[in-house]
Design a protein around this motif. Structure first.
Motif, PDB file in Angstrom:
ATOM      1  N   LYS A 268       4.168   3.840  12.517  1.00  0.00           N
ATOM      2  CA  LYS A 268       2.834   3.663  13.098  1.00  0.00           C
ATOM      3  C   LYS A 268       1.820   4.549  12.382  1.00  0.00           C
ATOM      4  N   ALA A 269       2.281   5.717  11.925  1.00  0.00           N
ATOM      5  CA  ALA A 269       1.412   6.617  11.163  1.00  0.00           C
ATOM      6  C   ALA A 269       1.406   6.272   9.673  1.00  0.00           C
ATOM      7  N   ALA A 270       2.579   5.917   9.126  1.00  0.00           N
ATOM      8  CA  ALA A 270       2.698   5.726   7.678  1.00  0.00           C
ATOM      9  C   ALA A 270       2.083   4.420   7.193  1.00  0.00           C
ATOM     10  N   ALA A 271       2.283   3.330   7.931  1.00  0.00           N
ATOM     11  CA  ALA A 271       1.838   2.022   7.449  1.00  0.00           C
ATOM     12  C   ALA A 271       0.336   1.964   7.159  1.00  0.00           C
ATOM     13  N   PRO A 272      -0.529   2.374   8.087  1.00  0.00           N
ATOM     14  CA  PRO A 272      -1.964   2.323   7.761  1.00  0.00           C
ATOM     15  C   PRO A 272      -2.360   3.276   6.636  1.00  0.00           C
ATOM     16  N   TYR A 273      -1.683   4.417   6.536  1.00  0.00           N
ATOM     17  CA  TYR A 273      -1.959   5.360   5.445  1.00  0.00           C
ATOM     18  C   TYR A 273      -1.669   4.691   4.111  1.00  0.00           C
ATOM     19  N   ILE A 274      -0.524   4.010   4.030  1.00  0.00           N
ATOM     20  CA  ILE A 274      -0.128   3.329   2.801  1.00  0.00           C
ATOM     21  C   ILE A 274      -1.075   2.174   2.498  1.00  0.00           C
ATOM     22  N   GLN A 275      -1.355   1.379   3.499  1.00  0.00           N
ATOM     23  CA  GLN A 275      -2.179   0.185   3.292  1.00  0.00           C
ATOM     24  C   GLN A 275      -3.593   0.526   2.822  1.00  0.00           C
ATOM     25  N   SER A 276      -4.083   1.683   3.217  1.00  0.00           N
ATOM     26  CA  SER A 276      -5.444   2.068   2.837  1.00  0.00           C
ATOM     27  C   SER A 276      -5.521   2.636   1.418  1.00  0.00           C
ATOM     28  N   ARG A 277      -4.363   2.906   0.804  1.00  0.00           N
ATOM     29  CA  ARG A 277      -4.353   3.564  -0.497  1.00  0.00           C
ATOM     30  C   ARG A 277      -3.639   2.789  -1.603  1.00  0.00           C
ATOM     31  N   ALA A 285       4.874  -8.029  -4.826  1.00  0.00           N
ATOM     32  CA  ALA A 285       4.926  -8.576  -3.465  1.00  0.00           C
ATOM     33  C   ALA A 285       5.931  -9.717  -3.383  1.00  0.00           C
ATOM     34  N   VAL A 286       5.899 -10.607  -4.365  1.00  0.00           N
ATOM     35  CA  VAL A 286       6.840 -11.732  -4.382  1.00  0.00           C
ATOM     36  C   VAL A 286       8.262 -11.236  -4.601  1.00  0.00           C
ATOM     37  N   GLN A 287       8.431 -10.280  -5.498  1.00  0.00           N
ATOM     38  CA  GLN A 287       9.768  -9.749  -5.785  1.00  0.00           C
ATOM     39  C   GLN A 287      10.398  -9.139  -4.545  1.00  0.00           C
ATOM     40  N   LYS A 306       8.302  -5.861   8.400  1.00  0.00           N
ATOM     41  CA  LYS A 306       7.271  -5.625   7.399  1.00  0.00           C
ATOM     42  C   LYS A 306       6.009  -5.091   8.049  1.00  0.00           C
ATOM     43  N   PHE A 307       5.245  -4.363   7.237  1.00  0.00           N
ATOM     44  CA  PHE A 307       3.916  -3.909   7.609  1.00  0.00           C
ATOM     45  C   PHE A 307       2.985  -4.378   6.491  1.00  0.00           C
ATOM     46  N   GLY A 308       2.476  -5.595   6.649  1.00  0.00           N
ATOM     47  CA  GLY A 308       1.724  -6.201   5.572  1.00  0.00           C
ATOM     48  C   GLY A 308       2.638  -6.419   4.377  1.00  0.00           C
ATOM     49  N   ASN A 309       2.049  -6.583   3.211  1.00  0.00           N
ATOM     50  CA  ASN A 309       2.846  -6.713   1.993  1.00  0.00           C
ATOM     51  C   ASN A 309       3.241  -5.367   1.419  1.00  0.00           C
ATOM     52  N   GLU A 310       2.648  -4.296   1.946  1.00  0.00           N
ATOM     53  CA  GLU A 310       2.855  -2.977   1.351  1.00  0.00           C
ATOM     54  C   GLU A 310       4.196  -2.356   1.720  1.00  0.00           C
ATOM     55  N   VAL A 311       4.743  -2.698   2.878  1.00  0.00           N
ATOM     56  CA  VAL A 311       5.997  -2.100   3.348  1.00  0.00           C
ATOM     57  C   VAL A 311       6.948  -3.203   3.777  1.00  0.00           C
ATOM     58  N   VAL A 328      14.508  -2.875  -5.081  1.00  0.00           N
ATOM     59  CA  VAL A 328      13.374  -3.313  -5.899  1.00  0.00           C
ATOM     60  C   VAL A 328      12.225  -2.357  -5.608  1.00  0.00           C
ATOM     61  N   PRO A 329      11.249  -2.243  -6.512  1.00  0.00           N
ATOM     62  CA  PRO A 329      10.177  -1.257  -6.332  1.00  0.00           C
ATOM     63  C   PRO A 329       9.020  -1.786  -5.484  1.00  0.00           C
ATOM     64  N   GLY A 330       8.003  -0.932  -5.321  1.00  0.00           N
ATOM     65  CA  GLY A 330       6.747  -1.349  -4.719  1.00  0.00           C
ATOM     66  C   GLY A 330       6.675  -1.280  -3.208  1.00  0.00           C
ATOM     67  N   GLY A 331       7.511  -0.456  -2.564  1.00  0.00           N
ATOM     68  CA  GLY A 331       7.462  -0.348  -1.110  1.00  0.00           C
ATOM     69  C   GLY A 331       8.539  -1.147  -0.414  1.00  0.00           C
ATOM     70  N   PHE A 332       9.748  -1.114  -0.963  1.00  0.00           N
ATOM     71  CA  PHE A 332      10.904  -1.828  -0.425  1.00  0.00           C
ATOM     72  C   PHE A 332      11.947  -0.781  -0.039  1.00  0.00           C
TER      73      PHE A 332
END
Length: 413
Positions: A268-277, A285-287, A306-311, A328-332
């Motif tokens: 709840k704290a991490a997802a918006p922090y990540i999404q904003s940056r 995202a597809v991978q 998931k939390f958007g495509n970022e997480v 895989v990279p990128g928030g997985f």
């Protein structure tokens, strides 16, 4: 030794010199080796620190700032004292020419690798990847500035770029006394086709993966998770989760009730922090989603969140050694939980490099438990936010010791 002596004229176009030239390259082996942490080297790196501070003032690149701060005289003098105690009067000197090959996924890695060799007393020839970065350009600019005031260093460092030309790697491997390879397993195997002569030293840093241990009660007892979330973001997303030390597995430690509450609070704290940056490219995202759907279809009791495509979180009922082959990279992130560390141990193979924990006390406790369990993997246990910190001990190897030589260990009466 003329490293170009068996090259035809067409090869000349394969080399792009970014620092130095052919003449300097061929004379690297003639330069004297320094003792580790010589005053000359520390002064040079401190001058580089000063130049990089000016270079970075306008753009504020975080990893560049970290490298330059590491190069300051106070830090290097402190490290020198640690090695002096370790060697206790033993005589040590650089091995000679160190040939470095670095990947593109960590932009400042080449600079840390170069600095480690210089501190060991070596001269350096370094091959940069084909992809140029802002960090590379700024570091090269700062090096050129420092070399104008300390011209002797122009003879000790060559930085170049070339494609996958085995003949060039053969020649540079003949020139060097130490070869340092940072990269994936396949890249290392290709480079090692250029055989080193007997007696030479090689350091090969292969594909590794890392994990975070999140103790549920430590998360629940903190009112504000900003510091933890910032540290987690820096460990993972600053390099698209590509660094070997970036966690791709999160192990929640505690009862099922505690871990469920801590999990919800953390994300709840991490997802918006990540999404904003974090700016996520379409390819990543597809991978991530392809991999998540594949795992959901082929493995039992796998849950996807998931939390958007970022997480993207893949929750596993238990861990096995092959978990690292599925990242895989990128928030997985893979996630698993348990009331003790036993459930984590199957994943702690030689493929696992770093564990991050919430605080220093937990780091000490976890390290002690790993030793008692006799796990085959994990070379570092560090606090969240410090996974990417460079150390002269990497993958369990002391870079200074490996890149220098002991010429007199003890006098006997």
């Amino acid at each position: 030794m003329n490293v170009m002596e068996d090259r035809d004229n067409n090869w000349q176009k394969d080399l792009q010199f970014l620092l130095g030239d052919t003449a300097i390259l061929e004379q690297l082996a003639e330069q004297k080796s320094y003792i580790p942490f010589s005053e000359e080297t520390i002064d040079f790196l401190d001058a580089l620190y000063q130049a990089l501070r000016k270079e970075n003032r306008s753009v504020q690149v975080a990893d560049l700032a970290a490298f330059s701060f590491w190069c300051r005289k106070g830090n290097l003098s402190h490290i020198r004292e640690q090695y002096a105690r370790q060697w206790n009067g033993k005589k040590v000197i650089g091995r000679g020419v160190a040939f470095h090959i670095v990947p593109s996924n960590i932009p400042v890695l080449f600079a840390f690798s170069m600095a480690a060799s210089l501190l060991a007393g070596d001269t350096v020839v370094l091959r940069l990847p084909e992809k140029e970065t802002v960090q590379e350009q700024m570091i090269l600019s700062a090096l050129r500035q420092v070399m104008e005031t300390q011209p002797e260093w122009k003879k000790r460092i060559v930085i170049l770029r070339y494609g996958h030309v085995k003949e060039v790697t053969d020649a540079l491997s003949r020139l060097c006394q130490v070869r340092v390879i940072w990269g994936g397993d396949h890249s290392i195997q290709e480079i090692q086709k250029s055989v080193l002569e007997p007696g030479k030293t090689e350091l090969a840093f292969a594909d590794r993966r890392s994990a975070a241990v999140l103790r549920a009660d430590a998360i629940l007892e903190k009112e504000d998770l900003t510091d933890i979330v910032r540290g987690f973001y820096n460990d993972t997303y600053l390099n698209d989760q590509n660094a070997c030390s970036s966690p791709s597995l999160l192990y929640w430690l505690g009862s099922s009730e505690q871990t469920a509450l801590a999990h919800e609070k953390f994300w709840k704290a991490a997802a918006p922090y990540i999404q904003s940056r974090y700016e996520l490219g379409a390819h990543l995202a597809v991978q991530k989603w392809e991999q998540a759907m594949y795992l959901a279809a082929t493995k039992e009791n796998v849950k996807i969140q998931k939390f958007g495509n970022e997480v993207v979180l893949v929750k596993l009922p238990e861990l096995s050694a092959n978990v690292w082959e599925l990242t895989v990279p990128g928030g997985f992130f893979f996630e698993c939980s348990g009331e003790n560390l036993d459930g984590l141990y199957p994943a702690l193979t030689r493929k696992c490099q770093t564990l991050t924990c919430v605080n220093e006390t937990e780091c000490t406790e976890v390290a002690e438990k790993l030793i008692c369990a006799g796990v085959s993997g994990v070379d570092r246990v560090v606090q969240i936010g410090h996974a990417l910190d460079f150390s002269l001990i990497w993958d369990g190897m002391d870079l200074i010791v490996q890149m220098s030589r002991l010429i007199l260990s003890q006098l006997r009466s």
